[in-house]
Design a protein around this motif. Structure first.
Motif, PDB file in Angstrom:
ATOM      1  N   HIS A 288      18.877  55.637  19.090  1.00 43.90           N
ATOM      2  CA  HIS A 288      20.237  55.122  19.176  1.00 43.90           C
ATOM      3  C   HIS A 288      20.494  54.672  20.617  1.00 43.90           C
ATOM      4  O   HIS A 288      19.649  54.889  21.493  1.00 43.90           O
TER       5      HIS A 288
ATOM      6  N   ARG B 228      13.930  53.597  14.209  1.00 46.39           N
ATOM      7  CA  ARG B 228      13.844  54.829  13.415  1.00 46.39           C
ATOM      8  C   ARG B 228      12.793  54.649  12.343  1.00 46.39           C
ATOM      9  O   ARG B 228      12.598  53.544  11.832  1.00 46.39           O
TER      10      ARG B 228
ATOM     11  N   GLN C 142      22.221  48.288  17.939  1.00 44.63           N
ATOM     12  CA  GLN C 142      23.442  49.090  18.022  1.00 44.63           C
ATOM     13  C   GLN C 142      24.254  48.589  19.208  1.00 44.63           C
ATOM     14  O   GLN C 142      23.703  47.985  20.131  1.00 44.63           O
TER      15      GLN C 142
ATOM     16  N   PHE D 154      27.092  65.121  20.058  1.00 42.03           N
ATOM     17  CA  PHE D 154      27.578  64.763  21.403  1.00 42.03           C
ATOM     18  C   PHE D 154      29.040  64.353  21.422  1.00 42.03           C
ATOM     19  O   PHE D 154      29.538  63.865  22.442  1.00 42.03           O
TER      20      PHE D 154
ATOM     21  N   GLY E  73      30.184  55.185  14.032  1.00 42.03           N
ATOM     22  CA  GLY E  73      30.337  56.608  14.291  1.00 42.03           C
ATOM     23  C   GLY E  73      30.937  56.735  15.677  1.00 42.03           C
ATOM     24  O   GLY E  73      30.687  55.900  16.540  1.00 42.03           O
ATOM     25  N   ALA E  74      31.751  57.774  15.885  1.00 38.64           N
ATOM     26  CA  ALA E  74      32.480  57.836  17.154  1.00 38.64           C
ATOM     27  C   ALA E  74      33.033  59.244  17.373  1.00 38.64           C
ATOM     28  O   ALA E  74      32.823  60.150  16.560  1.00 38.64           O
ATOM     29  N   GLY E  75      33.731  59.405  18.475  1.00 38.74           N
ATOM     30  CA  GLY E  75      34.395  60.680  18.734  1.00 38.74           C
ATOM     31  C   GLY E  75      34.742  60.843  20.198  1.00 38.74           C
ATOM     32  O   GLY E  75      34.468  59.972  21.019  1.00 38.74           O
TER      33      GLY E  75
ATOM     34  N   ALA F 180      33.549  57.903  22.772  1.00 38.73           N
ATOM     35  CA  ALA F 180      32.315  57.115  22.644  1.00 38.73           C
ATOM     36  C   ALA F 180      32.214  56.644  21.198  1.00 38.73           C
ATOM     37  O   ALA F 180      32.787  57.245  20.291  1.00 38.73           O
ATOM     38  N   PHE F 181      31.516  55.551  21.034  1.00 40.01           N
ATOM     39  CA  PHE F 181      31.306  55.051  19.663  1.00 40.01           C
ATOM     40  C   PHE F 181      29.990  54.306  19.600  1.00 40.01           C
ATOM     41  O   PHE F 181      29.451  53.856  20.630  1.00 40.01           O
ATOM     42  N   GLY F 182      29.462  54.202  18.389  1.00 38.33           N
ATOM     43  CA  GLY F 182      28.233  53.431  18.189  1.00 38.33           C
ATOM     44  C   GLY F 182      28.350  52.669  16.891  1.00 38.33           C
ATOM     45  O   GLY F 182      28.706  53.238  15.859  1.00 38.33           O
TER      46      GLY F 182
END
Ligand code: PHE
Length: 340
Positions: A170, A196, A210, A252, A284-286, A307-309
């Motif tokens: 990632h 992956r 990404q 994370f 995905g994030a947080g 952060a996010f991806g």
């Protein structure tokens, strides 16, 4: 007299046929026509002698002269066609043909989406940076609070290049690299290839793009996160786009979320593209986990961040309604040129 003239006519016919058949150009045929049948030509010369003939003899010779004239005319006409200049098209140059369009090349559709996303975040204050694709286990996993016995670090998902070195799974390791290099405030987006050991099918590829995002400063809250992502979604997908944040888990981030946008195709009422849910997942994030701040030397009591991806290929598939992600990697020009 009559017999002699008829012999002369037959000789003329015979010789005329021979020379006409041998003529190799239209000019030559034309010269023969004048020589044989012209006003001062050989047939005329023979017919001049008709004047000294009796009225009874004249019609026979006249009829023979006409027959010879017709036969030679037919032969000459035929030869003219056969030796005619070729048509312009056959000579290889046809000035009426349309020009050939020049192949212009263009950016790959996923690259276009990456650039567009990064430009939106640039307008929101984010800098575009990059990081290495060959990454250490330490950055890819450990600094991101992901112990090696976590399923994400398992050999089945990860390509190992050497002991402790992987192809990054990632873009999140660049979070740690950026934070170690720069003090807050930090706002970056990081596009790049990830790898992956996934199956290669309609929705998975072992190499994929990404875009990572990271914002760290004093006083950043979940509200900043929601507002930034919602604003991005409206700018990228359109002003009526709604967003929703579902609880999730990443080692994370804490709390973690998956972000959905209202389905671009049905507008949220449910269709086959969104499997009837009305939503499409985009990232995905947080909020950055305090233990990650500790790993990179940031004071977790002072700083917070989000952060996010996201996967631009998936987003491009939704936008352009592309049913199979492999189309992006096979690079068939007939597919790619639709995006030029
Ligand atoms: N790196 C995560 C993934 O590849 C996505 C993510 C990025 C999640 C940043 C949270 C924060 O699935």
């Amino acid at each position: 007299m009559t017999v002699d003239l008829i012999r002369q006519l037959r000789e003329l016919e015979e010789e005329g046929a021979r020379t006409t058949t041998a003529a190799s150009s239209a000019d030559e045929v034309e010269r023969l026509r004048i020589e044989l049948l012209g006003r001062k030509g050989r047939l005329t010369g023979i017919l001049r002698q008709l004047g000294s003939m009796s009225a009874e003899e004249r019609p026979r010779v006249g009829a023979e002269a006409n027959r010879v004239k017709e036969a030679l005319t037919a032969l000459l006409d035929e030869r003219i066609d056969a030796t005619a200049e070729p048509a312009p098209a056959a000579s290889g140059l046809d000035l009426t043909l349309p020009g050939r369009p020049r192949w212009r090349g263009g950016l790959h559709p996923v690259t276009q989406v990456v650039d567009e996303i990064c430009e939106i975040f640039r307008d929101l204050g984010f800098t575009r940076v990059s990081g290495p694709e060959a990454e250490t286990v330490e950055y890819n996993f450990s600094k991101l609070n992901t112990p090696l016995d976590h399923p994400a670090a398992d050999m089945h998902d990860t390509f190992y290049l050497a002991e402790g070195v992987v192809l990054r799974t990632h873009t999140s390791p660049v979070q740690a690299r950026v934070m170690e290099q720069f003090k807050p405030p930090v706002r970056v987006v990081v596009p790049g290839a990830c790898y992956r050991r996934d199956s290669y099918d309609a929705s998975h590829a072992p190499i994929f793009e990404q875009i990572e995002g990271l914002a760290v400063d004093e006083g950043i809250t979940f509200v900043d996160f929601k507002a930034t992502i919602s604003e991005f979604a409206r700018r990228f997908f359109g002003p009526s786009t709604r967003t929703r944040f579902r609880p999730s888990f990443f080692p994370f981030t804490e709390p973690s979320a998956e972000v959905d946008v209202s389905c671009q195709i049905c507008g949220g009422s449910g269709c086959s593209a969104c499997k009837g849910t009305g939503w499409m997942e985009i990232m995905g994030a947080g909020m950055v986990d305090p233990s990650v701040f500790e790993n990179v030397g940031y004071d977790p009591e002072r700083y917070t961040g989000f952060a996010f991806g996201m996967g631009p290929a998936r987003i491009a598939m939704q936008r352009y309604r592309i049913p199979d992600i492999r189309l992006f990697y096979e690079n068939d020009v007939r597919f790619l040129e639709q995006f030029v």
